[in-house]
Structure formats: structure tokens, C-alpha cells
Scaffold this motif. Structure first.
Motif, mmCIF file in Angstrom:
data_model
loop_
_atom_site.group_PDB
_atom_site.id
_atom_site.type_symbol
_atom_site.label_atom_id
_atom_site.label_comp_id
_atom_site.label_asym_id
_atom_site.label_seq_id
_atom_site.Cartn_x
_atom_site.Cartn_y
_atom_site.Cartn_z
ATOM 1 N N CYS A 1 0.841 -1.197 0.000
ATOM 2 C CA CYS A 1 0.000 0.000 0.000
ATOM 3 C C CYS A 1 0.874 1.244 0.000
ATOM 4 O O CYS A 1 2.084 1.182 0.209
ATOM 5 C CB CYS A 1 -0.922 0.009 1.229
ATOM 6 N N ARG A 2 0.241 2.377 -0.223
ATOM 7 C CA ARG A 2 0.906 3.674 -0.110
ATOM 8 C C ARG A 2 0.842 4.097 1.349
ATOM 9 O O ARG A 2 -0.226 4.082 1.961
ATOM 10 C CB ARG A 2 0.214 4.694 -1.006
ATOM 11 N N ALA A 3 1.987 4.441 1.910
ATOM 12 C CA ALA A 3 2.058 4.875 3.301
ATOM 13 C C ALA A 3 2.883 6.156 3.375
ATOM 14 O O ALA A 3 3.457 6.609 2.374
ATOM 15 C CB ALA A 3 2.666 3.776 4.171
ATOM 16 N N PHE A 4 2.949 6.737 4.579
ATOM 17 C CA PHE A 4 3.653 8.009 4.733
ATOM 18 C C PHE A 4 4.519 7.989 5.983
ATOM 19 O O PHE A 4 4.151 7.388 7.004
ATOM 20 C CB PHE A 4 2.648 9.168 4.821
ATOM 21 N N LEU A 5 5.686 8.633 5.886
ATOM 22 C CA LEU A 5 6.595 8.782 7.013
ATOM 23 C C LEU A 5 6.720 10.272 7.330
ATOM 24 O O LEU A 5 6.689 11.107 6.426
ATOM 25 C CB LEU A 5 7.981 8.223 6.677
ATOM 26 N N ILE A 6 6.877 10.598 8.608
ATOM 27 C CA ILE A 6 7.202 11.971 8.981
ATOM 28 C C ILE A 6 8.696 12.027 9.273
ATOM 29 O O ILE A 6 9.198 11.298 10.136
ATOM 30 C CB ILE A 6 6.406 12.422 10.215
ATOM 31 N N GLN B 1 12.171 20.849 10.701
ATOM 32 C CA GLN B 1 10.907 21.038 9.987
ATOM 33 C C GLN B 1 10.366 19.682 9.553
ATOM 34 O O GLN B 1 11.062 18.892 8.935
ATOM 35 C CB GLN B 1 11.113 21.932 8.766
ATOM 36 N N GLU B 2 9.120 19.418 9.902
ATOM 37 C CA GLU B 2 8.525 18.132 9.553
ATOM 38 C C GLU B 2 8.202 18.068 8.059
ATOM 39 O O GLU B 2 7.708 19.031 7.470
ATOM 40 C CB GLU B 2 7.249 17.895 10.360
ATOM 41 N N LEU B 3 8.458 16.904 7.488
ATOM 42 C CA LEU B 3 8.212 16.681 6.071
ATOM 43 C C LEU B 3 7.444 15.378 5.920
ATOM 44 O O LEU B 3 7.762 14.377 6.568
ATOM 45 C CB LEU B 3 9.546 16.587 5.321
ATOM 46 N N ILE B 4 6.417 15.377 5.081
ATOM 47 C CA ILE B 4 5.663 14.154 4.784
ATOM 48 C C ILE B 4 6.355 13.442 3.628
ATOM 49 O O ILE B 4 6.567 14.034 2.565
ATOM 50 C CB ILE B 4 4.211 14.474 4.407
ATOM 51 N N VAL B 5 6.707 12.170 3.832
ATOM 52 C CA VAL B 5 7.434 11.412 2.802
ATOM 53 C C VAL B 5 6.603 10.196 2.388
ATOM 54 O O VAL B 5 6.424 9.263 3.175
ATOM 55 C CB VAL B 5 8.809 10.957 3.318
ATOM 56 N N PRO B 6 6.052 10.180 1.157
ATOM 57 C CA PRO B 6 5.292 9.014 0.688
ATOM 58 C C PRO B 6 6.237 7.847 0.373
ATOM 59 O O PRO B 6 7.313 8.054 -0.194
ATOM 60 C CB PRO B 6 4.617 9.522 -0.590
ATOM 61 N N VAL B 7 5.827 6.629 0.731
ATOM 62 C CA VAL B 7 6.631 5.437 0.446
ATOM 63 C C VAL B 7 5.713 4.303 0.004
ATOM 64 O O VAL B 7 4.510 4.322 0.258
ATOM 65 C CB VAL B 7 7.451 4.972 1.677
ATOM 66 N N ASN B 8 6.303 3.316 -0.637
ATOM 67 C CA ASN B 8 5.589 2.080 -0.976
ATOM 68 C C ASN B 8 5.853 1.086 0.137
ATOM 69 O O ASN B 8 6.989 0.656 0.344
ATOM 70 C CB ASN B 8 6.090 1.542 -2.319
ATOM 71 N N CYS B 9 4.818 0.698 0.864
ATOM 72 C CA CYS B 9 4.951 -0.196 2.017
ATOM 73 C C CYS B 9 4.485 -1.592 1.629
ATOM 74 O O CYS B 9 3.358 -1.760 1.143
ATOM 75 C CB CYS B 9 4.109 0.351 3.172
ATOM 76 N N SER B 10 5.332 -2.602 1.810
ATOM 77 C CA SER B 10 4.995 -3.958 1.386
ATOM 78 C C SER B 10 5.381 -4.980 2.453
ATOM 79 O O SER B 10 6.296 -4.755 3.244
ATOM 80 C CB SER B 10 5.713 -4.319 0.082
ATOM 81 N N CYS B 11 4.668 -6.105 2.440
ATOM 82 C CA CYS B 11 5.000 -7.206 3.343
ATOM 83 C C CYS B 11 6.303 -7.860 2.891
ATOM 84 O O CYS B 11 6.493 -8.121 1.705
ATOM 85 C CB CYS B 11 3.906 -8.266 3.338
ATOM 86 N N SER B 12 7.168 -8.146 3.849
ATOM 87 C CA SER B 12 8.366 -8.930 3.579
ATOM 88 C C SER B 12 8.447 -9.956 4.698
ATOM 89 O O SER B 12 8.894 -9.664 5.794
ATOM 90 C CB SER B 12 9.612 -8.044 3.561
#
Length: 616
Positions: free
Chosen positions: A56-61, A101-112
């Protein structure tokens, strides 16, 4: 009896929250380097793979701290698309961010395996780097020490500058229950001093109850600094939900019964004034140095623009001070390749050579490289080849890539005396890496791209047999999906990989990459090339399978004999079920109708399920 029922109900409620919550909050156990995932999932390792989707698409701060205080440096560190970061944070590509400064970083999150993770990589830059410091300082707790130890082959005491580490980042996908309640995304947020469930929930405009549930805690639970907490969101996060964090300051309180002496006050004021003067002097010195450095960089840029005749927007992405892409002198390439000698040749127009102390692959290009360089300058993913630098000399251009020790998948797969090729696990992991790279360019770049030249020749393997997609010279935007390619290129090596709709009409969509992936998977099952020689003539592998009346027997016959697993007593263990599951995936990828082929994310999900059942 009533008290017993009450205690039972409370205990059951607490237990239920732990079982059905999205994840369990790790607390300070995340700081340990001794965690393991050998027996069961642990919150101190990564987040468990218990979501509705496998990918899924997830986000990191992420909080900007030098040297990671620009879009390019942060996108490279976290393997995220810089255009996505620019768009979601409403900032410019060249902006230098303020401290914390906080930044929103989109990532591809997958099961491993049993854990969710977003994969990135990190090249050790200091002899003082440790797994603990990399996880908690460089990545700000978005990875864990124990996960780094598990993912990499290097002993913690053997870390030296130049080693390339695989870094799994903490992320997760919503559970089925959360999806029913409208949760579409999860944000991994780093807890800092003074944070609690209520303040973090308010920042992201969600209820404290849903945040607590997502982490298996109560709304009143104590949160520890330097740990992560998941924020459930009904829509993508926005820049309005980020903030600049001020560093915690120690406050000194004096009891009212004590008086502060004037001498102490004078000392304090004097010290403060002295520090202020010192800071002012340092500011002037640093500003002067920065201006000199900027002038030097601008001078270099002007020189490079005189040497290059590439479009200006490409040049800026190459020689921008925040990029790791270098511009090499032609003399450096000549020295590294011993004047492009046959002894240094890796393949057609590709050479190996040591540049500035690092072994690299140098590719000689006879076509316009501006399009490929522009694309490679934008992407940053563990399963895509990394462009290190460029060079132009007269009418000849050169691209410098990271060196892949095991060459192409085709070379590795068909090499004689190759014990590593005897493992189903290894081949499935390679297939997962390829699918991961395709998923990134199909879904997580802006715009989305089609590789348009996927084959076992364009897949390269590093020394750990991790696969990376290369050769993006034919890549094109998927914005014009469904339209015919303006210049259909039937280059050498594509025979047997081309989707029927491309051959007939030149139609280019992500589904032609999926078709080519199906052929590669068939190659890995059979140990034969997409086109191989039989009885003195060329035969298409796919046609060989399709023309058979007894396909199951034909598959068993064609399965690579090197993959046979022998029992300790000597007989061969049949693996018909495994082979059939992989062949069904191949068949889905090779369906004539493009819309019926699976997406890269669906391929990843299927392969992970198969991988979990493989025993060798």
C-alpha cells in the motif's frame, strides 16, 4: 461473582485491543539491538504484516536535519519520489528546509515475510557509524537497530565507510477493520518530548481513540521519545498538518523560599552577553564562507554548462549541489577503463572501472541521453539501478552506474556451475525485487512510467543477489496510456518479451512491463531463455508451453532440473504445487487482454504468499 466478571471483562478488552489493533506500540524496547524475528513478530523489530493489503501507499514523517535538509537529500535517503515530496508538502524542489521542519514522505509499504517495510539503502559514510546510530540518528527511529542487523550480512563490528546497507523503514497498511471505518492511510510519526496521544491526534485532525486503537494502547498511555506511533487517516496527509519542532530546553525552577543572589544574576547576564557576541561572530564567519561556497558552486555550474549541451533543466538536476550525481572528466573514464580496453569490458559498450576509489560500471552511449538522465535523476528506489554520474566528450556520452557484481539475470541464470541458482527462495526473491521496482515506476512516480524494455538482460544482480532494473533508454510516461508509441523500437534482445498489443499497434501501458515480467518468471522456472535453440532453430519459450496438450507434464518436463530438492534419503521431493502456483502467476501476466493482467502490487502480494511456503 460480579467482581470476577468485571475483572474478566477488563482483561478481555485489553487482550482484544492487543490482538485486533493495527499494531502494538513498541515503547523503549525499540532501542534494543538484540531483537529477533525468528519466532514471532515483535513491535520492537518492525510493524507486523496484519493489514488487509500486502502492499500500500504509506507516509513517514521526517524532520529535516543537516545534511538531510533538502528534497533531494531526503528523497535519496528514504527512496521516495522527490516530485511526490514537493507536491504533498507544497514546497519548491530547491528549497533548503529549516532545522527540525517536519516533512511528509510518501513510500511504498509492502510485506516482507512477517513484517511491513519500505525498502531503502544507505552507504556508510563514517567509521563511527553503527547500526544503532544509523537507525536512530540518521533515520530518526524510522528503522530499528535489530531490523538492520537482520537485513544485512555485515557483523556490527565490521561496518566501514563505503558499505551499502539495506534499510527497512517502519510502515504499515490498514487492517480490514480500519478500512471499514474509513481509514485509507497510515502515517509513521516519530514521538518527541512532550508528545501524547491527544496532541499528536489533534495535529492530524483524528480522534485520540482511533490513534490509540491503531497502536494497541489507551488514550492515556505514556509515549516515549524516539519511538514511532501510527496515525490512521481517511485521506492523504497535507502540509497543514506538519510543524517545526523546537528542541527541548531545560527549565530551572527556584523554590520560593530561596532568593537568587545578585552575583549569580550578573554572572548569568555576563555569560549570556558573551555567548551572544560569540554567536554573532560565528554567524558572520559562516555566512561569509557560505557565500564563497555558493559563488564557487555557481562558477562550477557555469563551467559545466559550457562543457555540456544537454537541456538546462537536466543539467540542474545533475549538477545541483543537493544531488549525488557527478559530472566526470573524460580523462577519469579513460584511466579507470585502461583506455576502454577489452579487459575492462563487461558487455556491449559497458566497462568497469574504479572512479574516485569506487568500482563503477561505465556505459558508452551513442544516442541522446538527456531523456534517460532526466528520468534517472528523479527516481530513487532500492530495486532500480542508481545513476552515479555522467560525462560528455565531443559527440560521445557516458553514464556511470553503481557496479552490480553478479551481472545480468540472464548471465546468472544460465551460467554453468552456479550453486546459488539452485534455490527456489533465491529466484522468488529476485522476482519480488523486479516486481517491487515495477510497482514503484508504475504507481509511485509523477508521472507514472512504463519501462518498455523489461528482459532478463535489463535486470542486474548485486553481490547479495538483489535485483535492480536497469536500461531506461526506452522508458516513457504513462500519461499517454493506451496511445501508440511514436517510435516503436524493436531493439536487439527484446524478441520474446514484447506484448502482443505492442507488436500489433505499438500500444504502450504498464501492462506491457507486466507481460515481459511473466516471460522472465517463466525463464526462472524453466532455466531457459525467452528464445532458445532447439534442433538447430530458434524456439519461443512461451509457444513451447502453450502448444503442449498436457501442460502439467510439459511444465514438469521444462522445470529447471537444478531446482530439484533431494530428500536426505536420496529421492527427489516433488514440488508440483509450488511450480503450478508460479505458472498460474505467469499465465495471468501473459494473458492476451492487457486489462486482465495483474498489477505489480498484486504480483508482489502473490509472490509473498508463495515465498512464505517455500522451505529451501
Amino acid at each position: 461473582m460480579g467482581d470476577f466478571l468485571l475483572i474478566f471483562f477488563i482483561s478481555f478488552t485489553i487482550l482484544a485491543s492487543k490482538v485486533y489493533a493495527q499494531q502494538n506500540y513498541s515503547g523503549n524496547t525499540v532501542m534494543s539491538c538484540k531483537g529477533t524475528n525468528e519466532t514471532a513478530t515483535s513491535a520492537s523489530f518492525l510493524y507486523s504484516c496484519n493489514g488487509e493489503k500486502f502492499s500500500c501507499r504509506a507516509f513517514l514523517i521526517f524532520r529535516s536535519l543537516s545534511p538531510y535538509n533538502s528534497v533531494f537529500s531526503i528523497s535519496k535517503l528514504l527512496s521516495s519520489d522527490p516530485d511526490d515530496i514537493v507536491h504533498i508538502n507544497n514546497i519548491s524542489r530547491s528549497e533548503i528546509l529549516g532545522q527540525n521542519q517536519e516533512l511528509i514522505v510518501p513510500v511504498n509499504c509492502s510485506c516482507s515475510g512477517r513484517y511491513y517495510q519500505a525498502d531503502t539503502s544507505y552507504v556508510i559514510s563514517s567509521k563511527y557509524d553503527t547500526y544503532f546510530l544509523i537507525a536512530n540518528n540518521t533515520y530518526q527511529g524510522l528503522s530499528t537497530c535489530s531490523a538492520l542487523v537482520h537485513e544485512n550480512i555485515y557483523n556490527p563490528l565490521d561496518l566501514v565507510p563505503g558499505l551499502n546497507l539495506r534499510v527497512p523503514l517502519r510502515c504499515a497498511c490498514p487492517t480490514r477493520d480500519q478500512s471499514r471505518n474509513g481509514v485509507k492511510y497510515l502515517v509513521t510519526h516519530l514521538v518527541t518530548w512532550g508528545d501524547n496521544v491527544s496532541t499528536i491526534s489533534t495535529q492530524f485532525s483524528v480522534s485520540g481513540q482511533s490513534t490509540a486503537y491503531a497502536n494497541g494502547i489507551s488514550e492515556n498511555s505514556v509515549l516515549n521519545p524516539f519511538t514511532t506511533i501510527l496515525i490512521p487517516l481517511p485521506r492523504e496527509p497535507s502540509s497543514s498538518q506538519t510543524m517545526t519542532i523546537k528542541r527541548a530546553q531545560t527549565e530551572i525552577f527556584y523554590p520560593s523560599k530561596h532568593k537568587i543572589s545578585y552575583s549569580s544574576l550578573f554572572i548569568g547576564v555576563g555569560t549570556g552577553v558573551s555567548l551572544a557576541v560569540l554567536c554573532f561572530i560565528l554567524f558572520i564567519v559562516l555566512k561569509h564562507k557560505k557565500e564563497n561556497k555558493r559563488a564557487e558552486v555557481l562558477g562550477k555550474r557555469r563551467l559545466e554548462k559550457q562543457k555540456w549541451n544537454l537541456p538546462e533543466h537536466v543539467l540542474e538536476s545533475i549538477v545541483g549541489e543537493d544531488r549525488m550525481i557527478k559530472v566526470y572528466e573524460f580523462e577519469e573514464l579513460v584511466a579507470a577503463t585502461e583506455n576502454f580496453s577489452s579487459r575492462k569490458r563487461l558487455g556491449n559498450c559497458v566497462y568497469k572501472g574504479s572512479l574516485r576509489g569506487k568500482l563503477m560500471a561505465i556505459k558508452e552511449m551513442r544516442t541522446d541521453i538527456s531523456k534517460e538522465v532526466k528520468f534517472l535523476a528523479k527516481i530513487n528506489h532500492y530495486n532500480l539501478i542508481s545513476l552515479s554520474g555522467v560525462c560528455k566528450y565531443h559527440h560521445q556520452s557516458y553514464l556511470v552506474f553503481e557496479f552490480m557484481e553478479n551481472g545480468s539475470l540472464k548471465e546468472w541464470l544460465f551460467k554453468d556451475d552456479n550453486p546459488e541458482a539452485q534455490s527456489w527462495n533465491c529466484r522468488i526473491r529476485i522476482a519480488l525485487d523486479i516486481a517491487g521496482g515495477l510497482d514503484y515506476i508504475h504507481n509511485f512516480t509523477a508521472p507514472a512510467y512504463v519501462h518498455n524494455n523489461i528482459s532478463s538482460n535489463s535486470i542486474l544482480l548485486n553481490r547479495h543477489l538483489r535485483a535492480k532494473i536497469s536500461n531506461f533508454s526506452l522508458a516513457q510516461s504513462a500519461d499517454n496510456e493506451g496511445e501508440a508509441s511514436p517510435s516503436m523500437k524493436f531493439v536487439e534482445g527484446r524478441n520474446g518479451y514484447l506484448a502482443p498489443e505492442y507488436i500489433e499497434t505499438g500500444q504502450v501501458t504498464p501492462k506491457i512491463d507486466i507481460y515481459a515480467f511473466g516471460i522472465i518468471l517463466l525463464e526462472m522456472i524453466t532455466g531457459k531463455g525467452a528464445v532458445f535453440e532447439q534442433d538447430g532453430k530458434e524456439v519461443f519459450l512461451l509457444e513451447t508451453v502453450l502448444e503442449s496438450t498436457d501442460k502439467e507434464s510439459k511444465i514438469q518436463e521444462l522445470t529447471d532440473p537444478r531446482l530439484q530438492v533431494k530428500h536426505p534419503l536420496g529421492y527427489i521431493i516433488q514440488q508440483t504445487d509450488l511450480v503450478l502456483r508460479l505458472v498460474k502467476l505467469c499465465a495471468a501476466c501473459l494473458t492476451m487482454e492487457p486489462e486482465r493482467r495483474p498489477s505489480a502490487a498484486e504480483i508482489i502480494s502473490t509472490l509473498i504468499k508463495i515465498q512464505s511456503d517455500v522451505q529451501n
